[in-house]
Design an enzyme around this catalytic site. Structure first.
Site, PDB file in Angstrom:
ATOM      1  N   ASN A 196      -0.064   7.832   1.931  1.00 13.11           N
ATOM      2  CA  ASN A 196      -0.829   7.906   0.895  1.00 13.11           C
ATOM      3  C   ASN A 196      -2.449   7.486   0.739  1.00 13.11           C
ATOM      4  O   ASN A 196      -2.228   6.074   0.819  1.00 13.11           O
ATOM      5  CB  ASN A 196      -0.060   7.614  -0.904  1.00 13.11           C
ATOM      6  CG  ASN A 196      -1.326   8.231  -1.667  1.00 13.11           C
ATOM      7  OD1 ASN A 196      -1.964   8.916  -1.752  1.00 13.11           O
ATOM      8  ND2 ASN A 196      -0.886   6.865  -2.393  1.00 13.11           N
ATOM      9  N   TRP A 197      -3.048   7.490   1.277  1.00  5.65           N
ATOM     10  CA  TRP A 197      -4.295   7.141   1.806  1.00  5.65           C
ATOM     11  C   TRP A 197      -5.420   6.392   0.402  1.00  5.65           C
ATOM     12  O   TRP A 197      -6.154   5.320   0.430  1.00  5.65           O
ATOM     13  CB  TRP A 197      -5.452   8.231   2.644  1.00  5.65           C
ATOM     14  CG  TRP A 197      -5.026   8.070   3.930  1.00  5.65           C
ATOM     15  CD1 TRP A 197      -4.073   7.657   4.587  1.00  5.65           C
ATOM     16  CD2 TRP A 197      -5.375   8.580   4.973  1.00  5.65           C
ATOM     17  NE1 TRP A 197      -3.423   7.555   6.018  1.00  5.65           N
ATOM     18  CE2 TRP A 197      -4.821   8.249   6.328  1.00  5.65           C
ATOM     19  CE3 TRP A 197      -7.033   8.844   5.176  1.00  5.65           C
ATOM     20  CZ2 TRP A 197      -5.443   8.581   7.878  1.00  5.65           C
ATOM     21  CZ3 TRP A 197      -7.801   9.952   6.737  1.00  5.65           C
ATOM     22  CH2 TRP A 197      -7.152   8.804   7.871  1.00  5.65           C
ATOM     23  N   LYS A 198      -5.287   7.052  -0.765  1.00  4.22           N
ATOM     24  CA  LYS A 198      -5.508   6.662  -1.396  1.00  4.22           C
ATOM     25  C   LYS A 198      -7.137   6.823  -1.725  1.00  4.22           C
ATOM     26  O   LYS A 198      -7.613   7.900  -1.378  1.00  4.22           O
ATOM     27  CB  LYS A 198      -4.950   5.552  -2.162  1.00  4.22           C
ATOM     28  CG  LYS A 198      -3.433   5.829  -2.174  1.00  4.22           C
ATOM     29  CD  LYS A 198      -3.062   3.995  -3.171  1.00  4.22           C
ATOM     30  CE  LYS A 198      -1.608   3.518  -3.197  1.00  4.22           C
ATOM     31  NZ  LYS A 198      -1.270   2.078  -3.507  1.00  4.22           N
TER      32      LYS A 198
ATOM     33  N   HIS B 200       2.069  10.135  -9.028  1.00  5.78           N
ATOM     34  CA  HIS B 200       2.327   8.464  -8.697  1.00  5.78           C
ATOM     35  C   HIS B 200       1.708   7.408 -10.164  1.00  5.78           C
ATOM     36  O   HIS B 200       0.715   7.762 -11.277  1.00  5.78           O
ATOM     37  CB  HIS B 200       1.287   9.000  -7.505  1.00  5.78           C
ATOM     38  CG  HIS B 200       0.846   7.735  -6.433  1.00  5.78           C
ATOM     39  ND1 HIS B 200       0.384   6.227  -7.330  1.00  5.78           N
ATOM     40  CD2 HIS B 200       1.516   7.182  -4.936  1.00  5.78           C
ATOM     41  CE1 HIS B 200      -0.060   5.111  -6.045  1.00  5.78           C
ATOM     42  NE2 HIS B 200       1.000   6.020  -4.960  1.00  5.78           N
TER      43      HIS B 200
ATOM     44  N   GLU C 266       0.500   5.853  -9.892  1.00  8.47           N
ATOM     45  CA  GLU C 266      -1.339   4.765 -10.132  1.00  8.47           C
ATOM     46  C   GLU C 266      -1.930   6.442 -11.259  1.00  8.47           C
ATOM     47  O   GLU C 266      -3.174   5.961 -11.847  1.00  8.47           O
ATOM     48  CB  GLU C 266      -2.931   4.582  -8.839  1.00  8.47           C
ATOM     49  CG  GLU C 266      -2.307   4.198  -8.571  1.00  8.47           C
ATOM     50  CD  GLU C 266      -2.462   3.427  -7.125  1.00  8.47           C
ATOM     51  OE1 GLU C 266      -3.283   4.196  -6.446  1.00  8.47           O
ATOM     52  OE2 GLU C 266      -2.367   2.290  -5.953  1.00  8.47           O
TER      53      GLU C 266
ATOM     54  N   GLU D  12       8.797   4.052  -6.304  1.00  5.12           N
ATOM     55  CA  GLU D  12       8.029   3.235  -6.001  1.00  5.12           C
ATOM     56  C   GLU D  12       7.762   2.401  -7.173  1.00  5.12           C
ATOM     57  O   GLU D  12       7.358   2.195  -7.935  1.00  5.12           O
ATOM     58  CB  GLU D  12       6.511   3.397  -6.114  1.00  5.12           C
ATOM     59  CG  GLU D  12       6.758   4.741  -6.772  1.00  5.12           C
ATOM     60  CD  GLU D  12       4.870   5.568  -6.812  1.00  5.12           C
ATOM     61  OE1 GLU D  12       4.328   4.932  -6.196  1.00  5.12           O
ATOM     62  OE2 GLU D  12       4.297   5.689  -7.860  1.00  5.12           O
TER      63      GLU D  12
ATOM     64  N   GLY E 240       0.736  -2.368  -3.635  1.00  7.42           N
ATOM     65  CA  GLY E 240      -0.551  -3.502  -3.162  1.00  7.42           C
ATOM     66  C   GLY E 240      -0.780  -4.995  -3.651  1.00  7.42           C
ATOM     67  O   GLY E 240      -1.444  -5.641  -3.665  1.00  7.42           O
TER      68      GLY E 240
ATOM     69  N   SER F 235       5.352  -0.378  -0.254  1.00  2.21           N
ATOM     70  CA  SER F 235       4.476  -2.048   0.075  1.00  2.21           C
ATOM     71  C   SER F 235       5.908  -1.787   1.762  1.00  2.21           C
ATOM     72  O   SER F 235       5.322  -3.321   1.945  1.00  2.21           O
ATOM     73  CB  SER F 235       4.491  -3.056  -0.195  1.00  2.21           C
ATOM     74  OG  SER F 235       3.557  -3.212  -1.866  1.00  2.21           O
TER      75      SER F 235
ATOM     76  N   GLY G 234       1.347   3.610   1.752  1.00  2.00           N
ATOM     77  CA  GLY G 234       0.036   3.217   0.905  1.00  2.00           C
ATOM     78  C   GLY G 234      -0.540   2.550   2.151  1.00  2.00           C
ATOM     79  O   GLY G 234      -1.087   3.280   3.849  1.00  2.00           O
TER      80      GLY G 234
END
Length: 249
Positions: free
Chosen positions: A9-11, A94, A96, A166, A172, A211, A232
């Site tokens: 997942n490159w966000k 997700h 976020e 997650e 992160g 992570s 991530g």
């Protein structure tokens, strides 16, 4: 036997240059893995990714979608649009999206249903905050999030869903749930699924999404109920991502 699934997942990161670098690295090395491999780039790079990853083992995923097929929703993207770019999977729920954009359980369900309706497989993301973990609420929170979606789907729809656990406190931050902590939550999700269908529970792919990196992937993936990873930061580094894919088999 469940096929491992490694999803990067490159966000809101990446570039056209990085897309090309991944495509070349996986093509030139003749890289192969027993795992299914995904990269979820930002929307503007979907077409570049489709071209660059053609002929490699990398499939394309999207990071979210709008529940509607079309309409007056400036800045949004529908599942039908994603299918035109060869998207096979999409993240829903997700942490976020839940925290920054206030997507609740019902909105996550709507997105999962929208993906399934156009032939895209949802990766349902679930997880608890540090406060919830410290309060002993991990299992209650995670199973509520799982159940709000999975309990309402038809049996054939459930079989097309993967679930990514997650822990929010490990995303992160450099902190990672221990393999035992992650395994305990994954096992509870699988037991929950067995209430619907034992065969479904045995086939369900559960990903760890807190992570995971090149140094801890092997130990995490060795756990009985961890079938892959939602990666991530490490998914932005070609060598690290390849190492994780190799750890999956």
């Amino acid at each position: 036997m469940r096929k491992p699934l490694i999803a990067g997942n490159w966000k809101m990161n990446g570039s056209a240059e990085l897309i090309e670098a991944f495509g070349q690295a996986f093509a030139e090395d003749g890289f192969s893995s027993s795992a299914e491999i995904l990269i979820h780039p930002p929307f503007p790079y979907l077409e570049a990714a489709r071209r660059a990853f053609s002929g490699t083992c990398i499939e394309i995923g999207a990071q979210t979608l709008n529940p509607l097929h079309s309409g007056a929703r400036t800045g949004e993207v529908s599942g039908q649009m994603l299918r035109e770019f060869g998207v096979e999977y999409v993240l829903v729920g997700h942490s976020e999206r839940r925290q920054l954009y206030q997507e609740g359980d019902e909105q996550v369900y709507d997105r999962a249903l929208a993906a399934l309706s156009v032939g895209i497989k949802p990766i349902l993301c679930v997880g608890e905050t540090l406060e919830e973990r410290d309060g002993g609420q991990t299992e209650a929170v995670v199973l509520r999030q799982v159940g709000h979606v999975m309990a309402r789907l038809e049996p054939e729809q459930r079989r097309r869903v993967a679930i990514a656990y997650e822990p929010v406190w490990a995303i992160g931050t450099g902190r990672t749930a221990t393999p035992d902590q992650a395994q305990a939550v994954m096992a509870s999700i699988r037991r929950y699924q067995a209430q619907f269908d034992r065969e479904l529970a045995d086939e369900l792919r559960l990903l760890y999404g807190g992570s995971m990196n090149a140094s801890n992937a092997s130990e995490l993936l060795a756990q009985e109920d961890i079938d892959g990873g939602l990666i991530g930061g490490a998914s932005l580094k070609v060598d690290d991502f390849k190492a994780i894919c190799q750890s999956a088999g």
